[in-house]
Design an enzyme around this catalytic site. Structure first.
Site, mmCIF file in Angstrom:
data_model
loop_
_atom_site.group_PDB
_atom_site.id
_atom_site.type_symbol
_atom_site.label_atom_id
_atom_site.label_comp_id
_atom_site.label_asym_id
_atom_site.label_seq_id
_atom_site.Cartn_x
_atom_site.Cartn_y
_atom_site.Cartn_z
ATOM 1 C CG ASP A 1 -9.936 29.352 27.014
ATOM 2 O OD1 ASP A 1 -9.751 30.514 26.209
ATOM 3 O OD2 ASP A 1 -10.841 28.610 26.890
ATOM 4 C CD GLU B 1 -11.102 34.319 26.695
ATOM 5 O OE1 GLU B 1 -11.045 34.426 25.529
ATOM 6 O OE2 GLU B 1 -11.151 33.174 26.922
#
Length: 704
Positions: free
Chosen positions: A345, A382
Site C-alpha cells: 500500500d 501501489e
C-alpha cells in the site's frame, strides 16, 4: 504490583526481536535507542501486572530471558526515557506498549483518553500520568510452528489472474458456510468459498490487510470502525477479529493458506508499511511512538510528523529500525505463514527516505528485493502516495510489479467515450511505454478496472457521482475522479434499455481486462454484479454495503458465467497473455507479432493515432510465436486473434484484414450477448465486412 527479583532475569540475546519461548521461559527483545530503561510487563487474566526490568542492552535492543513464562502469556512494554515533544521524543512509562514484533495481539483501545501520551496540547502539554493498562491492546506470547501451509503453487506471473478480496466481506453473507465461520479465516478455507474461486478460475487471491490493525481515533469517536484495515498496529500478527475462535488466529490463518494452496491458489496479502494507527502527534501512544518516535516516523521541525500518506504519520523508510521491522515482518509471513507475495500500500513512501524525492534504489526497497526469501515472492507496488510527488507509476525497479493506474483510467475513459485509441493501444499491449525500458516484463503491469477503493464494476456503469453519505462525512470523502458513466440514469432503475446497456458495458470492461497483455486483477463480487449503492469509499462500513452479496439473479448468474468464460479463454490462449513485449518482430507465419487496424481493414498510420475522435480499434495478435512457455520451459504456439473494440454510440461497418493474416476469421467472443457467444457465428473471409454494434467488443479467432 509485584516485581520479580532481578536475579530471575537472564541476559538472553538481542535477536531475533520479539517474544520467543526458549530455555524454560520466554526471551523478550525490543528496540529503543533513546530509552533509559525498559520493562516487560506480564499481565495475568485478572489484569494484575508484573513488571520485569530488561537490564541488557545490545545494539540498542533491550533484552532478557524471563524463566517460567509460557506461550499464551499476555504482555506489553513500558519505556522510561525522554519526553520532549519538540524533538518528537515521547517516552512515557504510564503507557503500556504493544511489542512491534508480537505474533498475537489481543484487544483494542477501549479508553481513548487513557491511551494518549500527553495532557492538553499534544505539542506543548506535559506527559499524561494516566496508566493505560486495561485500555489498550496487549501482546501475547505465541507458540512456534503450527498447521502446515502446504506447497506454494508458484504460479508464473504471466498465468496469474488476481482476485482482490476482504477476509470478512467475502464470506460474511455466504449461505453455504456455517454461521460461526462466516467472516473468518476458516470461512475462506471452507469448501464453498474455495469452490467459487476454482470454478471462477482465478489463480491468486489478494487479501486486504490481515496484519493486526486498530481503528483510528476519528472513527472511535463516532462509533465507527476501519473495515478495510489500512490502519496497522502489529506487522507480525494476524488480525485477531478474523479468527472463529479467540486466540486461534495464527493457526486459522495457516489453515486458510493451506486450503488455498491445496486448490493451487496463491495467497497475497496487502501490507501497509507506510504509516501506523497511531496517527499524528495528537494520536494514541500504544506502540512505536512510545519506544522511539523519531526512529520510526518522519518528523519535521518542532516535533510534528511528516504526513505524505494522508494518515497523520509516515514511517521513515531510511531508518534502520524500519528497514529491519519491514523485512523481518515480510520474511515471517512468507516463510512461516505460507504467504506467496505482497501488495504494498502507498509503496512510493518506501522509496522516499526523509520524505524527499523518490528513489527506486532506496534502502528499504533494495533490502526487500535483495532478501533471499523475499526475492522469490510476488512483489506488487501501489506506486503512489497522498502527494503529487509520490505518483510514480512506471518508476519502480526491475523486480517490482505495479498497480497500473493509467490502465484503469484509460480503459474507463475509452468505454465511456472520453478518449481516443492512442493511449489505449499501450495499455492493451502491456504498457511498454511504462515498463519496457526497465528490464521488466508486461506481466509486471497489474491491470485493473476496479479495486476495493472506488466504484464496483456495477456502480461504475450505474453512477456518475459518488454517494458516500452513509460514511458520516457529508459525502466529502472519496474521489470525485470516477471516470464512470451511468448509461442514462443515476443509480437503480427499471428502464430495460439502460439495464441492457449497463450489462454490455460491464462485459466490455471485463473483456478488455482479461484480454489485455499484463496481469489482470479483479475485485471480489464484481463477477456477481455486486453494488455498493454508489459508495466509492466504503472503508468504514462493516455491513451489507461492503459484504459480498451471494443472492442470485438472472443478471448475476449471466455475468458470472461470462466472467468464467473469459478467464478460461485467457488460460487456454497463451497468445493473449504473452510474457514478452511485442516488438513488431516477424513470426513464423510471416506476420508481425502485433498489428493495429482501422475499421477499413488497413493498418493504422501514424496520423491515425492522433485522431482524437477515433473510437474504434482493431488489434491483431499473431499466435505462431507468442513466446509463452510451458512450466518445463518449452515454447508454445496458439491461434492468432483479432480483437475489435468499438466505443462509438452507433454501429460501424468493419472490413477484416487481408488473407495474409489468416484464411478465415471466426467470431469467438461477443459482448453484445449475455453469455458472450457470438451473435453472428460462423466464419468470415478475409476482406469481408461485418457490422460491429455500438459500444461492443468482438474477438475473432484465426485458426493456425
Amino acid at each position: 504490583m509485584a516485581t520479580r527479583p532481578e536475579s530471575e532475569v537472564l541476559a538472553g540475546r538481542p535477536f531475533p526481536l520479539g517474544a520467543h519461548a526458549e530455555a524454560g521461559g520466554v526471551r523478550f527483545a525490543v528496540t529503543s535507542h533513546v530509552a533509559d530503561a525498559v520493562e516487560v510487563c506480564l499481565v495475568d487474566d485478572d489484569g494484575t501486572e508484573k513488571r520485569v526490568e530488561l537490564t541488557e542492552r545490545t545494539f540498542g535492543v533491550w533484552h532478557g530471558l524471563v524463566p517460567g513464562v509460557t506461550p499464551g502469556q499476555r504482555y506489553g512494554f513500558r519505556v522510561h526515557g525522554p519526553y520532549d515533544a519538540g524533538r518528537g521524543l515521547r517516552c512515557n512509562p504510564a503507557k503500556l506498549l504493544v511489542d512491534p514484533y508480537a505474533r498475537q495481539i489481543e484487544g483494542g483501545i477501549t479508553n481513548l483518553e487513557a491511551s494518549l501520551g500527553y495532557v492538553g496540547d499534544p505539542m506543548h502539554g506535559p506527559p499524561s500520568a494516566v496508566d493505560s493498562l486495561g485500555s489498550v491492546p496487549l501482546s501475547v506470547v505465541s507458540s512456534p510452528g503450527g498447521a502446515d501451509t502446504g506447497v506454494k503453487p508458484d504460479v508464473p506471473f504471466e498465468e496469474a489472474v488476481i482476485y482482490e478480496m476482504h477476509v470478512k466481506g467475502f464470506t460474511k453473507n455466504h449461505p453455504e458456510i456455517p454461521e460461526k465461520l462466516r467472516g473468518t479465516y476458516l470461512g475462506l478455507a471452507h469448501p464453498a468459498a474455495i469452490e467459487h474461486l476454482t470454478r471462477l478460475g482465478v489463480t491468486t487471491v489478494e487479501l486486504l490487510p490481515v496484519q493486526a490493525f486498530q481503528d483510528e481515533p476519528s472513527l472511535l469517536s463516532r462509533g465507527a470502525s476501519n473495515y478495510w484495515g489500512y490502519s496497522p498496529l502489529g506487522y507480525c500478527a494476524p488480525h485477531a477479529a478474523y479468527a472463529s475462535e479467540p486466540g486461534n488466529e495464527v493457526q486459522e490463518f495457516r489453515t486458510m493458506v493451506a486450503a488455498m494452496h491445496a486448490a493451487n491458489i496463491e495467497v497475497l496479502i496487502d501490507v501497509v508499511y507506510n504509516h501506523t494507527c497511531e496517527g499524528g502527534p495528537d494520536g494514541p501512544t500504544i506502540c512505536f511512538r512510545g519506544y522511539d518516535a523519531p526512529g520510526y516516523y518522519l518528523h519535521a521541525g518542532g516535533g510534528s510528523t511528516v504526513d505524505i500518506t494522508g494518515c497523520g504519520n509516515t514511517l521513515d523508510a531510511g531508518s534502520p529500525q524500519v528497514v529491519r521491522l519491514v523485512t523481518d515482518s515480510l520474511r515471517y509471513w512468507a516463510a512461516e505463514m505460507g504467504v506467496d507475495g505482497f501488495r504494498f500500500d502507498l509503496a512510493s513512501t518506501m522509496g522516499r527516505p526523509g520524505g524527499g524525492f523518490f528513489d527506486r534504489d532506496s534502502a528499504l526497497l533494495t533490502a526487500i528485493t535483495t532478501d533471499p526469501v523475499l526475492c522469490r515472492s510476488k512483489l506488487i507496488a501501489e506506486p503512489w502516495d497522498a502527494t503529487g510527488d509520490g505518483y510514480r507509476v512506471g518508476d519502480f525497479g526491475m523486480q517490482w510489479a505495479e498497480w497500473n493506474g493509467r490502465y484503469r483510467d484509460t480503459v474507463r475513459d475509452f468505454w465511456r467515450g472520453h478518449t481516443s485509441v492512442r493511449d489505449l493501444a499501450y495499455r492493451l499491449s502491456g504498457s511498454s511505454d511504462l515498463y519496457a525500458d526497465d528490464l521488466r516484463r508486461p506481466w509486471q503491469s497489474i491491470n485493473f478496472i476496479t479495486a476495493h477503493d472506488g466504484f464496483t464494476l456495477r456502480d461504475l456503469v450505474s453512477y456518475n457521482d459518488k454517494h458516500n453519505e452513509e460514511n458520516g462525512e457529508e459525502n466529502r470523502d472519496g474521489t470525485n475522479d470516477n471516470r464512470s458513466w451511468n448509461c442514462g440514469a443515476e443509480g437503480e432503475t427499471s428502464d430495460p434499455a439502460v439495464l441492457t446497456l449497463r450489462a454490455q458495458q460491464a462485459r466490455n470492461l471485463l473483456s478488455t481486462l482479461l484480454l489485455s497483455t499484463g496481469t489482470p486483477m479483479m475485485t471480489a463480487g464484481d463477477e456477481m454484479w455486486r453494488t455498493q449503492g454508489g459508495n466509492n469509499n466504503a472503508y468504514c462500513l462493516d455491513n451489507d454495503v461492503s459484504w459480498v452479496d451471494w443472492t442470485t439473479s438472472d443478471a448475476s448468474e449471466a455475468l458470472l458465467g461470462f466472467t468464467q468464460r473469459l478467464i478460461d479463454l485467457r488460460s487456454s490462449s497463451p497468445a493473449l497473455r504473452q510474457p514478452q513485449f511485442f516488438e513488431g518482430r516477424t513470426t513464423p507465419s510471416g506476420n508481425p507479432d502485433l498489428v493495429w487496424f482501422r475499421p477499413d481493414g488497413q493498418e493504422m498510420a501514424e496520423t491515425d493515432w492522433f485522431d482524437e475522435g477515433r473510437r474504434t480499434l482493431g488489434m491483431f495478435i499473431d499466435g505462431s510465436n507468442c513466446l509463452s512457455r510451458t512450466r518445463d520451459g518449452e515454447l508454445v504456439s496458439d491461434d492468432s486473434w483479432l480483437m475489435l473494440m468499438h466505443a462509438g454510440a452507433e454501429a460501424i461497418s468493419v472490413t477484416l484484414p487481408h488473407e495474409r493474416y489468416g484464411p478465415s476469421y471466426e467470431p469467438f467472443l461477443d459482448t453484445t450477448t449475455a453469455d458472450g457467444s457470438p451473435a453472428n457465428p460462423g466464419s468470415f473471409a478475409p476482406r469481408g465486412k461485418l457490422t460491429v454494434p455500438a459500444r461492443s467488443l468482438l474477438l475473432l479467432r484465426i485458426p493456425r
